[in-house]
Design an enzyme around this catalytic site. Sequence first.
Site, short mmCIF file in Angstrom:
data_model
loop_
_atom_site.label_atom_id
_atom_site.label_comp_id
_atom_site.label_asym_id
_atom_site.label_seq_id
_atom_site.Cartn_x
_atom_site.Cartn_y
_atom_site.Cartn_z
N HIS A 58 3.39 -13.03 19.24
CA HIS A 58 3.74 -13.16 20.66
C HIS A 58 2.66 -12.57 21.57
O HIS A 58 2.22 -13.21 22.53
CB HIS A 58 5.08 -12.48 20.93
CG HIS A 58 5.65 -12.74 22.28
ND1 HIS A 58 5.37 -11.94 23.37
CD2 HIS A 58 6.45 -13.72 22.75
CE1 HIS A 58 6.00 -12.40 24.44
NE2 HIS A 58 6.67 -13.48 24.09
N SER A 93 7.92 -16.00 29.07
CA SER A 93 6.78 -15.22 28.59
C SER A 93 5.48 -15.90 28.97
O SER A 93 4.55 -15.28 29.50
CB SER A 93 6.84 -15.08 27.06
OG SER A 93 7.73 -14.11 26.65
N ASP A 136 3.07 -5.62 24.78
CA ASP A 136 3.66 -6.69 23.98
C ASP A 136 3.74 -6.26 22.52
O ASP A 136 4.07 -5.11 22.23
CB ASP A 136 2.82 -7.97 24.14
CG ASP A 136 3.67 -9.23 24.05
OD1 ASP A 136 4.15 -9.52 22.95
OD2 ASP A 136 3.84 -9.91 25.07
#
Length: 416
Positions: free
Chosen positions: A40, A197, A5
Amino acid sequence: MAAIDSGVNGDHTDLKGNVLPGKIFASEGGTADHETVEDHGTAMAALIAAHGHGPDHADGIMGLAPDAKILPIKMNDAIGGNQNGIDGPLRYAVDHGATVINMSFAGGPLNQKEREAVNYALKKDVLLVAGSANDGSSEPLYPAAAPGVLAVGAVAKDGEVLGESNYGPHIRLIAPGEKVYSAGTPPKNYREGTGTSDSTAYVSAAAALVRSKYPDLTAGQVANRLTRTAIAPDGRTGIQSPDPKYGYGVIRPYRAISEYVPAGSKSGPLTMPKDLESSAGAGADASGKETQGAGSEEKGGLSVIAVASIALGVVVVLGIAIGVIVAHKKRHNAPHLGDMGFGGPQGGTGMPPQYPPGSYGQPGGPGGGTSRRRPTTLLVSEGTERSSDSSDGASQESWSDRSQKWDCGRWLRSHS
């Protein structure tokens, strides 16, 4: 558990101690456990392995597998260039012991090196979990559409498939993906997001629980437990062929670790690459329909008491995940959500409640991304921490009111 990520804020109070150094596959190099800009990766790691904080860990974010260790691997987020490839991150994760790899991003077809890296992970019996993307289309994006990868879509709060969730014959499962509250980077430290996600992180966490409980199962057989115990949006179970919108249905973590499920074939519901099919044995055919193999069967169907006893003495992660079932049954002041629970005794497919939403950025902003490998969180807002104490005395509130107050991982754990 590896998370490929944007890096992870391992200093976050809800994640501290659960994040390994990892590696940055970008020009700056170094470890990936001190991310302070992009949130994120931190959000995904928290949905998997956050342990909360404060008395009894009642505040902050509680992930679905809070005793898991996250191996953070940061990709370069610039458009184009070899540093965007996932071959290096995949091989690094496998070589450093990851048994489940979370990939909450999507992009174009894989190149030769990336396909070889996927095959390398599959040969090492690593379960690859990837989000389908948030275009609301049937366009296959990668790595989710790659053979051997467990592709994940998202379910909305109303129990239906999230409108933005990509679909197709490669989809195998869906999980919560609307207004999911999670950890972030400074100065806000918390954020909210919508997209595949988040749902991918929950499936990865559920897979980690299954691998912990049943260490002898192959990656495909772990996926088999998740798909065999899933429930469709219309309440059906035991689906024999995956639906292009929701696969086999919504994950039910408690049932995945407690019900009797035959081990099945080595590849389970995964459609393996052609050059690996011979070693995988009977699995999924080209249409995605699962076929039965001659694999052994493990004996399950444990009672809640038996599972809790084992967990308390041996596996702390599972002890928490299962033991809370008893607490839920005793909770008289909570709304009756049995028919909407993820994996509870009454099944159901409702979306877990969340913390209050804030204003939203657009795709391409924080968590949106526009690179070839774009994160699969569609909407993101940042906000301050919300204590779980805010749910006290809420028994008279409507579902819509209450649905704005809890983080998804904590709800999954207390309503399974």
